[in-house]
Design a protein around this motif. Structure first.
Motif, PDB file in Angstrom:
ATOM      1  N   GLY A   1       0.643  -1.059  -0.593  1.00 16.75           N
ATOM      2  CA  GLY A   1      -0.102  -0.152   0.101  1.00 16.75           C
ATOM      3  C   GLY A   1       1.174   1.308  -0.381  1.00 16.75           C
ATOM      4  O   GLY A   1       1.864   1.588  -0.413  1.00 16.75           O
TER       5      GLY A   1
ATOM      6  N   GLN B   1       3.519   5.523   3.042  1.00 23.61           N
ATOM      7  CA  GLN B   1       4.222   6.762   3.537  1.00 23.61           C
ATOM      8  C   GLN B   1       4.060   5.895   5.231  1.00 23.61           C
ATOM      9  O   GLN B   1       3.706   6.383   6.574  1.00 23.61           O
ATOM     10  CB  GLN B   1       3.268   8.079   3.588  1.00 23.61           C
ATOM     11  CG  GLN B   1       1.854   7.763   2.899  1.00 23.61           C
ATOM     12  CD  GLN B   1       1.727   8.773   2.673  1.00 23.61           C
ATOM     13  OE1 GLN B   1       1.012   9.463   3.138  1.00 23.61           O
ATOM     14  NE2 GLN B   1       1.949   9.283   1.333  1.00 23.61           N
TER      15      GLN B   1
ATOM     16  N   THR C   1       8.230  -3.365  -7.523  1.00 23.57           N
ATOM     17  CA  THR C   1       6.664  -3.420  -8.130  1.00 23.57           C
ATOM     18  C   THR C   1       6.782  -4.091  -9.274  1.00 23.57           C
ATOM     19  O   THR C   1       8.162  -4.337 -10.333  1.00 23.57           O
ATOM     20  CB  THR C   1       6.262  -2.795  -8.437  1.00 23.57           C
ATOM     21  OG1 THR C   1       6.365  -1.371  -9.931  1.00 23.57           O
ATOM     22  CG2 THR C   1       5.825  -2.052  -7.242  1.00 23.57           C
TER      23      THR C   1
ATOM     24  N   THR D   1       7.809   0.748 -10.726  1.00 29.94           N
ATOM     25  CA  THR D   1       7.079   2.394  -9.925  1.00 29.94           C
ATOM     26  C   THR D   1       8.193   2.391  -8.855  1.00 29.94           C
ATOM     27  O   THR D   1       7.910   3.897  -8.522  1.00 29.94           O
ATOM     28  CB  THR D   1       5.792   2.704  -9.425  1.00 29.94           C
ATOM     29  OG1 THR D   1       4.805   1.873  -9.204  1.00 29.94           O
ATOM     30  CG2 THR D   1       4.574   2.728 -11.245  1.00 29.94           C
TER      31      THR D   1
ATOM     32  N   PRO E   1       9.098   3.164  -5.468  1.00 35.05           N
ATOM     33  CA  PRO E   1       8.682   3.985  -4.717  1.00 35.05           C
ATOM     34  C   PRO E   1       9.376   4.439  -3.667  1.00 35.05           C
ATOM     35  O   PRO E   1      10.241   2.870  -2.968  1.00 35.05           O
ATOM     36  CB  PRO E   1       7.209   3.791  -4.401  1.00 35.05           C
ATOM     37  CG  PRO E   1       6.164   2.734  -4.191  1.00 35.05           C
ATOM     38  CD  PRO E   1       7.658   1.652  -4.988  1.00 35.05           C
TER      39      PRO E   1
ATOM     40  N   MET F   1       7.431   8.872  -2.293  1.00 36.27           N
ATOM     41  CA  MET F   1       6.731   8.752  -4.479  1.00 36.27           C
ATOM     42  C   MET F   1       6.988   7.970  -4.933  1.00 36.27           C
ATOM     43  O   MET F   1       8.045   6.896  -4.542  1.00 36.27           O
ATOM     44  CB  MET F   1       7.754   9.935  -4.413  1.00 36.27           C
ATOM     45  CG  MET F   1       8.967   9.933  -4.202  1.00 36.27           C
ATOM     46  SD  MET F   1      10.161  11.343  -5.450  1.00 36.27           S
ATOM     47  CE  MET F   1      10.881  10.187  -6.035  1.00 36.27           C
TER      48      MET F   1
ATOM     49  N   GLY G   1       5.044  16.129   2.654  1.00 34.37           N
ATOM     50  CA  GLY G   1       3.548  15.809   3.798  1.00 34.37           C
ATOM     51  C   GLY G   1       2.037  16.137   3.582  1.00 34.37           C
ATOM     52  O   GLY G   1       1.410  16.255   4.245  1.00 34.37           O
TER      53      GLY G   1
ATOM     54  N   PHE H   1       0.597  18.495   1.192  1.00 39.03           N
ATOM     55  CA  PHE H   1      -0.414  18.162   0.074  1.00 39.03           C
ATOM     56  C   PHE H   1      -1.321  16.654   1.170  1.00 39.03           C
ATOM     57  O   PHE H   1      -2.628  17.353   0.813  1.00 39.03           O
ATOM     58  CB  PHE H   1       0.835  17.834  -0.840  1.00 39.03           C
ATOM     59  CG  PHE H   1      -0.584  17.022  -2.403  1.00 39.03           C
ATOM     60  CD1 PHE H   1      -1.163  17.658  -2.307  1.00 39.03           C
ATOM     61  CD2 PHE H   1      -0.764  15.154  -1.924  1.00 39.03           C
ATOM     62  CE1 PHE H   1      -2.054  16.968  -3.099  1.00 39.03           C
ATOM     63  CE2 PHE H   1      -0.948  15.068  -2.621  1.00 39.03           C
ATOM     64  CZ  PHE H   1      -2.327  15.938  -3.505  1.00 39.03           C
TER      65      PHE H   1
HETATM   66  N1  LIG Z   1       3.517   0.055  -2.950  1.00 33.51           N
HETATM   67  C1  LIG Z   1       3.800  -0.071  -3.723  1.00 33.51           C
HETATM   68  O1  LIG Z   1       4.429  -0.949  -4.489  1.00 33.51           O
HETATM   69  C2  LIG Z   1       3.187   1.272  -4.414  1.00 33.51           C
HETATM   70  C3  LIG Z   1       3.790   1.369  -5.431  1.00 33.51           C
HETATM   71  C4  LIG Z   1       4.133   2.804  -6.251  1.00 33.51           C
HETATM   72  C5  LIG Z   1       3.626   3.215  -5.687  1.00 33.51           C
HETATM   73  N2  LIG Z   1       2.812   3.876  -4.234  1.00 33.51           N
HETATM   74  C6  LIG Z   1       1.776   4.500  -3.694  1.00 33.51           C
HETATM   75  O2  LIG Z   1       1.295   5.864  -4.051  1.00 33.51           O
HETATM   76  C7  LIG Z   1       1.425   6.943  -3.739  1.00 33.51           C
HETATM   77  C8  LIG Z   1       1.096   7.014  -4.627  1.00 33.51           C
HETATM   78  O3  LIG Z   1       3.197   7.669  -5.206  1.00 33.51           O
HETATM   79  P1  LIG Z   1       2.274   9.220  -6.232  1.00 33.51           P
HETATM   80  O4  LIG Z   1       3.825   8.467  -7.031  1.00 33.51           O
HETATM   81  O5  LIG Z   1       1.601   9.460  -7.588  1.00 33.51           O
HETATM   82  O6  LIG Z   1       2.427  10.073  -4.884  1.00 33.51           O
HETATM   83  P2  LIG Z   1       2.367  11.881  -5.721  1.00 33.51           P
HETATM   84  O7  LIG Z   1       3.411  12.569  -7.617  1.00 33.51           O
HETATM   85  O8  LIG Z   1       0.711  12.378  -5.695  1.00 33.51           O
HETATM   86  O9  LIG Z   1       3.153  12.362  -4.509  1.00 33.51           O
HETATM   87  C9  LIG Z   1       4.249  12.822  -4.468  1.00 33.51           C
HETATM   88  C10 LIG Z   1       4.632  13.294  -3.398  1.00 33.51           C
HETATM   89  O10 LIG Z   1       4.428  15.051  -3.631  1.00 33.51           O
HETATM   90  C11 LIG Z   1       4.106  15.532  -3.056  1.00 33.51           C
HETATM   91  N3  LIG Z   1       3.362  16.421  -3.547  1.00 33.51           N
HETATM   92  C12 LIG Z   1       2.400  15.697  -4.466  1.00 33.51           C
HETATM   93  N4  LIG Z   1       1.270  16.956  -5.005  1.00 33.51           N
HETATM   94  C13 LIG Z   1       1.632  18.280  -4.625  1.00 33.51           C
HETATM   95  C14 LIG Z   1       1.217  19.081  -3.873  1.00 33.51           C
HETATM   96  N5  LIG Z   1       0.628  19.300  -4.631  1.00 33.51           N
HETATM   97  N6  LIG Z   1       2.204  19.939  -3.440  1.00 33.51           N
HETATM   98  C15 LIG Z   1       3.523  19.795  -2.524  1.00 33.51           C
HETATM   99  N7  LIG Z   1       3.160  18.285  -2.489  1.00 33.51           N
HETATM  100  C16 LIG Z   1       3.331  17.887  -3.379  1.00 33.51           C
HETATM  101  C17 LIG Z   1       3.536  14.210  -2.051  1.00 33.51           C
HETATM  102  O11 LIG Z   1       3.355  14.536  -0.518  1.00 33.51           O
HETATM  103  C18 LIG Z   1       4.570  13.050  -1.788  1.00 33.51           C
HETATM  104  O12 LIG Z   1       5.291  13.182  -1.420  1.00 33.51           O
HETATM  105  C19 LIG Z   1       2.337   6.698  -2.249  1.00 33.51           C
HETATM  106  O13 LIG Z   1       1.734   6.519  -1.645  1.00 33.51           O
HETATM  107  C20 LIG Z   1       3.171   5.662  -2.778  1.00 33.51           C
HETATM  108  O14 LIG Z   1       4.375   4.754  -1.705  1.00 33.51           O
HETATM  109  C21 LIG Z   1       2.632   2.517  -3.263  1.00 33.51           C
END
Ligand SMILES: NC(=O)c1ccc[n+]([C@@H]2O[C@H](COP(=O)([O-])OP(=O)(O)OC[C@H]3O[C@@H](n4cnc5c(N)ncnc54)[C@H](O)[C@@H]3O)[C@@H](O)[C@H]2O)c1
Length: 345
Positions: free
Chosen positions: A127, A130, A149, A165, A167, A183, A315, A317
């Motif tokens: 999941g 964070q 992944t 991806t 993260p 991210m 964080g 956001f």
């Molecule tokens: N478990 C897994 O295998 C797996 C794989 C991929 C992603 N994920 C999860 O998917 C989630 C989404 O990933 P993502 O790359 O799409 O994240 P994202 O692009 O939405 O965000 C990345 C980072 O940018 C910051 N951010 C986003 N929008 C912002 C804004 N408007 N202003 C300031 N900061 C901002 C967020 O706080 C975050 O730290 C994450 O929680 C990640 O752990 C999990």
């Protein structure tokens, strides 16, 4: 369950959705405390604005349980334990259940040794990362988590899906709620493309290429082609290194041989790594938190760009999204709600 409706979707109360998620996992024999944990991480993802990792994941996780690739009742065990390091075998459990055990152990190690590194193998999708790093930072240590992944991302210069991806999250303690980055190393998480497909929406330019290597905004073509790494060569290099830290260290797989995150019905070869550092072991914890607050203050007080209301720390956001979603409800499609309601029957 409180539900309201706008033109394209439903807004569902987080409590109602949480109860539904718990019921679904309980019906598959998942012990109550594990079902509560799994539901919590999914709902937190929705609340924090990461819908790609929220309740949309339930059908796929249930598929893994229903086909027997994942166990409802798992017994994760520490198979190696040496000083500050350990390896956990996840016993094909639901990712969050095993990840919670790893997080508890890595915290204990950081308290004992100043640092802890715990790798995990044979646990499914964990999941939003964070969830764990923030918990560690709330306990006063720096929390770092990576996972690898299935292939979906083209390495810089390639048009083939080789990397996941992959993260990365880092959370640091502060005077209030921890600051955190979380991210994917791709421009966007793959789930965000699946989400767009589900909602019949296009994806922003620059997220993906089609099978021929041409830029695309069509989610179907993007899933046939490849996601692009975040920040070009830099994100690509980071994803490669995360493959080694997550899959490599845990004795799992890297690159195109990775499975067990999205493909819940297949053998799990992905890995996870949890790292915790006690700032008080290296220097003064008070001084470290002081540094965090000092920079946060400089960033908050910096001159915003035209059109930007406030410059955020990483964080924040998520915190803003959570406040909004707690009040307005979680936005999901009717199709998804119907699908998960059926799983609870
Ligand atoms: N478990 C897994 O295998 C797996 C794989 C991929 C992603 N994920 C999860 O998917 C989630 C989404 O990933 P993502 O790359 O799409 O994240 P994202 O692009 O939405 O965000 C990345 C980072 O940018 C910051 N951010 C986003 N929008 C912002 C804004 N408007 N202003 C300031 N900061 C901002 C967020 O706080 C975050 O730290 C994450 O929680 C990640 O752990 C999990």
């Amino acid at each position: 369950m409180m539900i309201s409706r706008n033109a394209s979707s439903l807004q569902v109360s987080s409590d109602g959705l949480r109860a539904l998620a718990e019921t679904i996992f309980r019906k598959r024999g998942v012990p109550k405390k594990d079902a509560v944990l799994v539901a919590d991480i999914l709902i937190e993802a929705n609340l924090r604005g990461h819908d790609s990792h929220g309740v949309i994941r339930i059908p796929n996780w249930i598929k893994g349980l229903d086909c027997g690739a994942l166990k409802s009742v798992c017994q994760p065990s520490v198979v190696r334990d040496k000083g500050a390091t350990a390896l956990i075998h996840g016993d094909y459990g639901l990712g969050p259940v095993v990840a919670k055990k790893a997080t508890d152990l890595v915290l204990q190690k950081a308290k004992n040794f100043g640092v802890g590194v715990v790798s995990v193998r044979k646990a499914s999708h964990i999941g939003i990362l964070q969830y764990y790093s923030q918990w560690l930072a709330e306990k006063g240590v720096i929390g770092i988590v990576v996972t690898n992944t299935e292939p979906g991302v083209a390495p810089f210069g390639s048009r083939q899906q080789i990397l996941g991806t992959n993260p990365l999250t880092i959370s640091v303690p502060s005077e209030g709620a921890p600051y955190l980055v979380d991210m994917s190393t791709s421009v966007a998480a793959r789930g965000k493309i699946v989400n767009a497909l589900e909602r019949g929406e296009s994806i922003p330019e620059g997220w993906a290429i089609d099978g021929e290597g041409n830029p695309t905004t069509n989610p179907t073509e993007a899933l046939k082609g490849a996601l692009l790494p975040a920040g070009g060569a830099k994100g690509s290099a980071l994803a490669i290194m995360i493959d080694f830290l997550a899959g490599g260290l845990a004795g799992g797989s890297v690159g195109t041989k990775v499975s067990g995150t999205m493909n819940t019905d297949q053998e799990i070869t992905k890995g996870d790594m949890f790292l915790a550092i006690d700032p008080g072991s290296i220097g003064s914890k008070r001084r470290f938190v002081g540094c965090v607050e000092e920079l946060a203050s400089e960033i908050h007080n910096s001159q915003p760009l035209p059109g930007t209301e406030m410059v955020l720390m990483p964080g924040e956001f998520e915190r803003i999204q959570k406040k909004k979603n707690l009040k307005n409800g979680i936005d999901i499609t009717e199709k998804l709600l119907t699908e998960i309601q059926k799983l609870a029957e």
